[in-house]
Design a protein around this motif. Structure first.
Motif, PDB file in Angstrom:
ATOM      1  N   SER A  54       0.828  -1.212   0.000  1.00 47.95           N
ATOM      2  CA  SER A  54       0.000   0.000   0.000  1.00 47.95           C
ATOM      3  C   SER A  54       0.862   1.262   0.000  1.00 47.95           C
ATOM      4  O   SER A  54       0.402   2.321  -0.436  1.00 47.95           O
ATOM      5  N   ALA A  55       2.115   1.141   0.460  1.00 49.49           N
ATOM      6  CA  ALA A  55       3.040   2.272   0.474  1.00 49.49           C
ATOM      7  C   ALA A  55       3.859   2.344  -0.814  1.00 49.49           C
ATOM      8  O   ALA A  55       4.768   3.165  -0.926  1.00 49.49           O
ATOM      9  N   GLY A  56       3.555   1.460  -1.775  1.00 50.73           N
ATOM     10  CA  GLY A  56       4.204   1.535  -3.078  1.00 50.73           C
ATOM     11  C   GLY A  56       5.364   0.588  -3.297  1.00 50.73           C
ATOM     12  O   GLY A  56       6.066   0.700  -4.299  1.00 50.73           O
ATOM     13  N   ASN A  57       5.584  -0.358  -2.380  1.00 45.81           N
ATOM     14  CA  ASN A  57       6.686  -1.306  -2.549  1.00 45.81           C
ATOM     15  C   ASN A  57       6.139  -2.720  -2.403  1.00 45.81           C
ATOM     16  O   ASN A  57       6.051  -3.260  -1.310  1.00 45.81           O
ATOM     17  N   ASP A  58       5.776  -3.325  -3.533  1.00 43.72           N
ATOM     18  CA  ASP A  58       5.209  -4.673  -3.560  1.00 43.72           C
ATOM     19  C   ASP A  58       6.328  -5.695  -3.408  1.00 43.72           C
ATOM     20  O   ASP A  58       7.094  -5.929  -4.331  1.00 43.72           O
ATOM     21  N   GLU A  86       8.762   3.329   9.344  1.00 46.26           N
ATOM     22  CA  GLU A  86       7.441   3.773   8.895  1.00 46.26           C
ATOM     23  C   GLU A  86       6.374   2.743   9.291  1.00 46.26           C
ATOM     24  O   GLU A  86       5.305   3.092   9.803  1.00 46.26           O
ATOM     25  N   ALA A  87       6.668   1.468   9.072  1.00 43.42           N
ATOM     26  CA  ALA A  87       5.740   0.397   9.439  1.00 43.42           C
ATOM     27  C   ALA A  87       5.554   0.337  10.962  1.00 43.42           C
ATOM     28  O   ALA A  87       4.437   0.106  11.444  1.00 43.42           O
ATOM     29  N   ARG A  88       6.610   0.556  11.705  1.00 46.43           N
ATOM     30  CA  ARG A  88       6.507   0.550  13.166  1.00 46.43           C
ATOM     31  C   ARG A  88       5.539   1.637  13.632  1.00 46.43           C
ATOM     32  O   ARG A  88       4.655   1.386  14.448  1.00 46.43           O
ATOM     33  N   ARG A  89       5.706   2.807  13.085  1.00 40.55           N
ATOM     34  CA  ARG A  89       4.834   3.922  13.482  1.00 40.55           C
ATOM     35  C   ARG A  89       3.375   3.664  13.112  1.00 40.55           C
ATOM     36  O   ARG A  89       2.469   4.135  13.788  1.00 40.55           O
ATOM     37  N   PRO A  94       7.323  -5.718  11.272  1.00 45.06           N
ATOM     38  CA  PRO A  94       7.595  -7.144  11.493  1.00 45.06           C
ATOM     39  C   PRO A  94       8.679  -7.296  12.550  1.00 45.06           C
ATOM     40  O   PRO A  94       9.407  -6.351  12.868  1.00 45.06           O
ATOM     41  N   GLU A  95       8.789  -8.513  13.079  1.00 40.24           N
ATOM     42  CA  GLU A  95       9.851  -8.806  14.028  1.00 40.24           C
ATOM     43  C   GLU A  95      11.194  -8.759  13.317  1.00 40.24           C
ATOM     44  O   GLU A  95      11.264  -8.914  12.087  1.00 40.24           O
ATOM     45  N   VAL A  96      12.247  -8.544  14.103  1.00 40.81           N
ATOM     46  CA  VAL A  96      13.593  -8.426  13.547  1.00 40.81           C
ATOM     47  C   VAL A  96      14.549  -9.383  14.250  1.00 40.81           C
ATOM     48  O   VAL A  96      14.323  -9.783  15.393  1.00 40.81           O
ATOM     49  N   VAL A  97      15.612  -9.729  13.541  1.00 41.46           N
ATOM     50  CA  VAL A  97      16.703 -10.529  14.098  1.00 41.46           C
ATOM     51  C   VAL A  97      17.795  -9.526  14.468  1.00 41.46           C
ATOM     52  O   VAL A  97      18.490  -9.006  13.589  1.00 41.46           O
ATOM     53  N   LEU A  98      17.913  -9.228  15.749  1.00 37.60           N
ATOM     54  CA  LEU A  98      18.806  -8.160  16.206  1.00 37.60           C
ATOM     55  C   LEU A  98      20.242  -8.346  15.740  1.00 37.60           C
ATOM     56  O   LEU A  98      20.874  -7.390  15.269  1.00 37.60           O
ATOM     57  N   GLU A  99      20.763  -9.561  15.848  1.00 35.16           N
ATOM     58  CA  GLU A  99      22.162  -9.826  15.492  1.00 35.16           C
ATOM     59  C   GLU A  99      22.419  -9.705  13.990  1.00 35.16           C
ATOM     60  O   GLU A  99      23.568  -9.618  13.573  1.00 35.16           O
TER      61      GLU A  99
END
Length: 121
Positions: A54-58, A86-89, A94-99
């Motif tokens: 929806s933000a223009g990046n399929d 942007e998605a967080r706000r 989505p979840e992230v892999v910190l390392e």
């Protein structure tokens, strides 16, 4: 020189299936040509993929001409740090892999935000 992750350790692999990364080496490395800062190793969800589209990046549709298989929920992918923020706000991060998140990510978002979305072991 070894790339560092957001925790100060060595940057680890994000995904090789599908093969991800700005340099398509499986890691969320970056360089001066990476204007999108593809440094966040995320485990994508259906909600995030819909948000991104929806933000223009399929990111769901395969683009074989670019060697892009299209993503499915559960895939790990090196996202642009700005798109993740942007998605967080918007409530779709989505979840992230910190390392596996490159330290440059901290130029765009806070460590605490990333930690709040960390993939649980």
């Amino acid at each position: 020189m070894m790339a560092k992750n957001i925790l100060g350790g060595p940057l680890v692999l994000c995904s090789t299936d599908p093969m991800t990364g700005w340099q398509r080496d499986g890691c969320c490395n970056t360089d001066s040509n990476d204007h999108g800062l593809h440094t966040v190793c995320a485990e994508v969800t259906a909600e995030f993929l819909a948000f991104s589209q929806s933000a223009g990046n399929d990111l769901s549709t395969p683009r074989p001409e670019f060697g892009f298989p299209g993503l499915q929920p559960g895939d790990r992918w090196c996202l642009c740090a700005g798109r993740w923020e942007e998605a967080r706000r918007a409530g779709f991060a989505p979840e992230v892999v910190l390392e596996a998140c490159h330290e440059k990510t901290l130029e765009v978002t806070l460590l605490g935000h990333l930690q709040a979305h960390a993939v649980q072991p």
